[in-house]
Write a protein that holds these residues in place. Sequence first.
Motif, PDB file in Angstrom:
ATOM      1  N   PRO A   1       0.829  -1.210   0.000  1.00 39.58           N
ATOM      2  CA  PRO A   1       0.000   0.000   0.000  1.00 39.58           C
ATOM      3  C   PRO A   1       0.864   1.261   0.000  1.00 39.58           C
ATOM      4  CG  PRO A   1      -0.762  -1.566   1.658  1.00 39.58           C
ATOM      5  CD  PRO A   1       0.536  -2.082   1.141  1.00 39.58           C
ATOM      6  N   THR A   2       0.392   2.308  -0.653  1.00 38.37           N
ATOM      7  CA  THR A   2       1.166   3.559  -0.724  1.00 38.37           C
ATOM      8  C   THR A   2       1.246   4.212   0.660  1.00 38.37           C
ATOM      9  OG1 THR A   2      -0.875   4.662  -1.361  1.00 38.37           O
ATOM     10  CG2 THR A   2       0.633   4.097  -3.128  1.00 38.37           C
ATOM     11  N   GLY A   3       2.344   4.895   0.889  1.00 41.84           N
ATOM     12  CA  GLY A   3       2.497   5.619   2.153  1.00 41.84           C
ATOM     13  C   GLY A   3       3.168   4.821   3.255  1.00 41.84           C
ATOM     14  N   ARG A   4       3.438   3.530   3.014  1.00 40.49           N
ATOM     15  CA  ARG A   4       4.119   2.717   4.038  1.00 40.49           C
ATOM     16  C   ARG A   4       5.621   2.902   3.892  1.00 40.49           C
ATOM     17  NH1 ARG A   4       3.539   0.563   8.365  1.00 40.49           N
ATOM     18  NH2 ARG A   4       3.948  -1.637   8.023  1.00 40.49           N
ATOM     19  N   LYS A   5       6.278   3.390   4.956  1.00 41.31           N
ATOM     20  CA  LYS A   5       7.717   3.654   4.873  1.00 41.31           C
ATOM     21  C   LYS A   5       8.539   2.429   5.248  1.00 41.31           C
ATOM     22  CE  LYS A   5       7.174   8.567   5.461  1.00 41.31           C
ATOM     23  NZ  LYS A   5       7.040   9.656   6.388  1.00 41.31           N
ATOM     24  N   GLU A   6       7.973   1.558   6.081  1.00 39.05           N
ATOM     25  CA  GLU A   6       8.704   0.353   6.490  1.00 39.05           C
ATOM     26  C   GLU A   6       8.698  -0.663   5.358  1.00 39.05           C
ATOM     27  OE1 GLU A   6       7.351  -1.218  10.243  1.00 39.05           O
ATOM     28  OE2 GLU A   6       6.732   0.786  10.878  1.00 39.05           O
ATOM     29  N   LYS A   7       9.609  -1.655   5.459  1.00 41.88           N
ATOM     30  CA  LYS A   7       9.648  -2.726   4.470  1.00 41.88           C
ATOM     31  C   LYS A   7       8.322  -3.488   4.539  1.00 41.88           C
ATOM     32  CE  LYS A   7      12.220  -6.777   3.046  1.00 41.88           C
ATOM     33  NZ  LYS A   7      13.071  -7.876   3.448  1.00 41.88           N
ATOM     34  N   PRO A   8       7.646  -3.685   3.394  1.00 39.05           N
ATOM     35  CA  PRO A   8       6.330  -4.328   3.441  1.00 39.05           C
ATOM     36  C   PRO A   8       6.403  -5.765   3.972  1.00 39.05           C
ATOM     37  CG  PRO A   8       7.064  -4.051   1.162  1.00 39.05           C
ATOM     38  CD  PRO A   8       8.042  -3.316   2.022  1.00 39.05           C
ATOM     39  N   PHE A   9       5.386  -6.146   4.729  1.00 43.61           N
ATOM     40  CA  PHE A   9       5.301  -7.490   5.302  1.00 43.61           C
ATOM     41  C   PHE A   9       4.145  -8.216   4.625  1.00 43.61           C
ATOM     42  CE2 PHE A   9       3.644 -10.323   8.798  1.00 43.61           C
ATOM     43  CZ  PHE A   9       4.677 -11.256   8.702  1.00 43.61           C
ATOM     44  N   ALA A  10       4.450  -9.363   4.020  1.00 37.47           N
ATOM     45  CA  ALA A  10       3.443 -10.131   3.273  1.00 37.47           C
ATOM     46  C   ALA A  10       3.242 -11.503   3.905  1.00 37.47           C
ATOM     47  CB  ALA A  10       3.887 -10.287   1.821  1.00 37.47           C
ATOM     48  N   VAL A  11       2.012 -11.997   3.845  1.00 41.99           N
ATOM     49  CA  VAL A  11       1.704 -13.347   4.341  1.00 41.99           C
ATOM     50  C   VAL A  11       0.954 -14.106   3.245  1.00 41.99           C
ATOM     51  CG1 VAL A  11       1.620 -12.671   6.772  1.00 41.99           C
ATOM     52  CG2 VAL A  11      -0.493 -12.621   5.406  1.00 41.99           C
ATOM     53  N   LEU A  12       1.005 -15.439   3.331  1.00 44.87           N
ATOM     54  CA  LEU A  12       0.215 -16.285   2.431  1.00 44.87           C
ATOM     55  C   LEU A  12      -0.925 -16.878   3.251  1.00 44.87           C
ATOM     56  CD1 LEU A  12       1.590 -18.678  -0.281  1.00 44.87           C
ATOM     57  CD2 LEU A  12      -0.478 -19.220   0.970  1.00 44.87           C
ATOM     58  N   LEU A  13      -2.154 -16.553   2.872  1.00 44.56           N
ATOM     59  CA  LEU A  13      -3.351 -16.982   3.615  1.00 44.56           C
ATOM     60  C   LEU A  13      -3.922 -18.245   2.995  1.00 44.56           C
ATOM     61  CD1 LEU A  13      -5.633 -16.445   5.717  1.00 44.56           C
ATOM     62  CD2 LEU A  13      -6.691 -14.952   4.007  1.00 44.56           C
ATOM     63  N   THR A  14      -3.963 -19.326   3.778  1.00 44.68           N
ATOM     64  CA  THR A  14      -4.459 -20.627   3.313  1.00 44.68           C
ATOM     65  C   THR A  14      -5.736 -20.996   4.058  1.00 44.68           C
ATOM     66  OG1 THR A  14      -3.938 -23.006   3.158  1.00 44.68           O
ATOM     67  CG2 THR A  14      -2.946 -21.811   4.980  1.00 44.68           C
ATOM     68  N   PRO A  15      -6.631 -21.759   3.414  1.00 47.51           N
ATOM     69  CA  PRO A  15      -7.797 -22.255   4.141  1.00 47.51           C
ATOM     70  C   PRO A  15      -7.415 -23.355   5.142  1.00 47.51           C
ATOM     71  CG  PRO A  15      -8.103 -22.464   1.764  1.00 47.51           C
ATOM     72  CD  PRO A  15      -6.668 -22.135   1.997  1.00 47.51           C
ATOM     73  N   GLY A  16      -6.189 -23.909   4.979  1.00 46.76           N
ATOM     74  CA  GLY A  16      -5.743 -24.939   5.925  1.00 46.76           C
ATOM     75  C   GLY A  16      -5.414 -26.248   5.250  1.00 46.76           C
ATOM     76  N   MET A  17      -5.018 -27.197   6.062  1.00 50.86           N
ATOM     77  CA  MET A  17      -4.444 -28.449   5.555  1.00 50.86           C
ATOM     78  C   MET A  17      -5.445 -29.334   4.817  1.00 50.86           C
ATOM     79  SD  MET A  17      -3.987 -30.478   9.155  1.00 50.86           S
ATOM     80  CE  MET A  17      -3.404 -31.975   8.394  1.00 50.86           C
ATOM     81  N   TYR A  18      -6.744 -29.072   4.958  1.00 57.48           N
ATOM     82  CA  TYR A  18      -7.725 -29.918   4.260  1.00 57.48           C
ATOM     83  C   TYR A  18      -8.042 -29.404   2.862  1.00 57.48           C
ATOM     84  CZ  TYR A  18      -8.199 -32.029   8.815  1.00 57.48           C
ATOM     85  OH  TYR A  18      -7.913 -32.661   9.998  1.00 57.48           O
ATOM     86  N   ASN A  19      -7.447 -28.291   2.482  1.00 56.29           N
ATOM     87  CA  ASN A  19      -7.661 -27.772   1.133  1.00 56.29           C
ATOM     88  C   ASN A  19      -6.916 -28.630   0.114  1.00 56.29           C
ATOM     89  OD1 ASN A  19      -6.601 -25.709  -1.185  1.00 56.29           O
ATOM     90  ND2 ASN A  19      -8.658 -25.203  -0.503  1.00 56.29           N
ATOM     91  N   SER A  20      -7.513 -28.825  -1.069  1.00 58.73           N
ATOM     92  CA  SER A  20      -6.919 -29.726  -2.069  1.00 58.73           C
ATOM     93  C   SER A  20      -5.556 -29.259  -2.554  1.00 58.73           C
ATOM     94  CB  SER A  20      -7.866 -29.887  -3.264  1.00 58.73           C
ATOM     95  OG  SER A  20      -8.097 -28.646  -3.863  1.00 58.73           O
ATOM     96  N   ALA A  21      -5.289 -27.943  -2.483  1.00 56.79           N
ATOM     97  CA  ALA A  21      -4.008 -27.413  -2.982  1.00 56.79           C
ATOM     98  C   ALA A  21      -3.076 -27.021  -1.828  1.00 56.79           C
ATOM     99  CB  ALA A  21      -4.259 -26.217  -3.888  1.00 56.79           C
ATOM    100  N   TYR A  22      -3.272 -27.604  -0.655  1.00 56.70           N
ATOM    101  CA  TYR A  22      -2.498 -27.181   0.518  1.00 56.70           C
ATOM    102  C   TYR A  22      -0.990 -27.348   0.300  1.00 56.70           C
ATOM    103  CZ  TYR A  22      -1.052 -26.656   5.400  1.00 56.70           C
ATOM    104  OH  TYR A  22      -0.450 -26.233   6.556  1.00 56.70           O
ATOM    105  N   TYR A  23      -0.591 -28.414  -0.375  1.00 55.62           N
ATOM    106  CA  TYR A  23       0.837 -28.604  -0.643  1.00 55.62           C
ATOM    107  C   TYR A  23       1.398 -27.397  -1.405  1.00 55.62           C
ATOM    108  CZ  TYR A  23       5.259 -30.079  -2.399  1.00 55.62           C
ATOM    109  OH  TYR A  23       6.608 -30.103  -2.689  1.00 55.62           O
ATOM    110  N   ASP A  24       0.621 -26.913  -2.362  1.00 54.44           N
ATOM    111  CA  ASP A  24       1.007 -25.743  -3.159  1.00 54.44           C
ATOM    112  C   ASP A  24       1.254 -24.536  -2.245  1.00 54.44           C
ATOM    113  OD1 ASP A  24       1.288 -25.290  -6.010  1.00 54.44           O
ATOM    114  OD2 ASP A  24      -0.350 -23.872  -5.907  1.00 54.44           O
ATOM    115  N   HIS A  25       0.361 -24.328  -1.286  1.00 53.39           N
ATOM    116  CA  HIS A  25       0.470 -23.179  -0.366  1.00 53.39           C
ATOM    117  C   HIS A  25       1.735 -23.272   0.482  1.00 53.39           C
ATOM    118  CE1 HIS A  25      -4.237 -23.455  -0.375  1.00 53.39           C
ATOM    119  NE2 HIS A  25      -3.737 -23.229  -1.574  1.00 53.39           N
TER     120      HIS A  25
END
Length: 485
Positions: A215-239
């Motif tokens: 987002p614009t205006g953030r001076k600190e190094k951006p912090f990103a996360v990967l949001l998963t539905p959890g281990m029962y999702n069919s593509a969980y290995y991918d996440h």
Amino acid sequence: MFKDYQTSPFFDEMFTPDGKPKAHYEMFHEVIKRFSNDELKEKHETAQLSFLRQGITFTVYHNNVGTERTMPFDFVPIIIPPEEWEVVEKGMTQRAEALNRFLDDVYHEQKIIEAGIVPKHLVEDNPYYYKKQMQDVTIPLNNHIFLAGIDLIRDENGKYHVLEDNLRNPSGLSYVYQNRYVMRQVYPEFFVNHSVRTLEHQMSFLHDAILDHAPTGRKEKPFAVLLTPGMYNSAYYDHVFLAQQMGMDLVEGRDLVVRNNIVYMKSIRGLKRVDIIYRRIDDDFLDPEAFREDSALGVRGVMEAYQKGNVAILNSVGNGVADDKAIYAYVPDMIRYYLKEEPIIDNVKTYLLDKPEDREWVLEHLEELVVKNVGASGGYDMLVGPHASKELIEKFREKIIETPHQYIAQPTIKLSRAPAYQGDKFYPCHVDLRVFVMRGETTHVLPGGLSRVALKEGSLVVNSSQGGGGKDTWVFKKKEEGEDA
């Protein structure tokens, strides 16, 4: 090994019509000729076990019961010469740009609808069009598509066509890496004299594209996360794989909290501000306040934080309106309208069944066509006319008459084939290619992609959930790029 191998009447990736290996496959062909049948069998089994040992699985759902499976792997790669890849790369960059402009347009000024190029009802009535949540929302870089997975096929003449656009949560990137890893471990001989473009630094392009959306205006190094539905999702290995490779925190909805329209991750050191969410959760489950009230997977209040520009969500919310199979028919027109260019790689001819003249013709020719549900994926709710029973054809006839807007039809293309080694023999199988386009401040196309193969003899369905498997995809380097694989 290949004495009974038939190429006609299809375009074969590896062999010419008279059974000779094509120039870019000659060295590979020489190497496999040196293996005995026992060596091939042993290597094939070792490759499948490698996937199992690493836990590389996906989940197939049937009657609401999930079964874990490994992706079947075939060692004959799809090899793409550099000059051919250059065309694919340009075509995919062009298409992703036009689709992004379309998304930006339909959530803002709707010029393409006013111009009469895309019918208004296809947008307004689309279940994935989230006007209320996304109307006039300003997003980083005006970029709705951070990662696209575009599926390509080749016809009987070897010409590429786009089969499908995946712009919501395209999966399969981890399999591209694992296919290459297994190939190098089990078949190192193949790489000795081949100059193949490496996948080694591709994850840094993906990670950079994510961070570009801070987002614009953030001076600190951006912090990103990967949001998963959890281990029962069919593509969980991918996440898991993507989070590990990019050094990102893998989080579930319960790990995030919104305070004063700012998103935070809970940690043992307290709350840490989140700037970017690479989400692998569908729109409907993302925020119980904005979408489904019963969602236990999402983050309450995250949409308001997004609308106020305090967090970036990748891919953007509401992208499903652009990868709908009915909208697909209009992508070549989008390219002409927004970019003033002709499509480099065109669509498969598509009949829209809410048009009376298209519907009438399709209902008379169902046994020759492929019919797809515009909202389904993974090979579900699909008719392949030439391979279908009379009962199934009649069932689809009723579905089309009842809800014509829900289906499209396409000619049954003679999909290109390539050799696959299964059950101690080589036989031709149909293939397609999912190309991954990464978009941040610049656009980057992953060299190669996920080649999927219909391992059931005669089958046209390449989806892993329907019995398909994967192959490694090699893009050869140009001569001046050097000879190191």
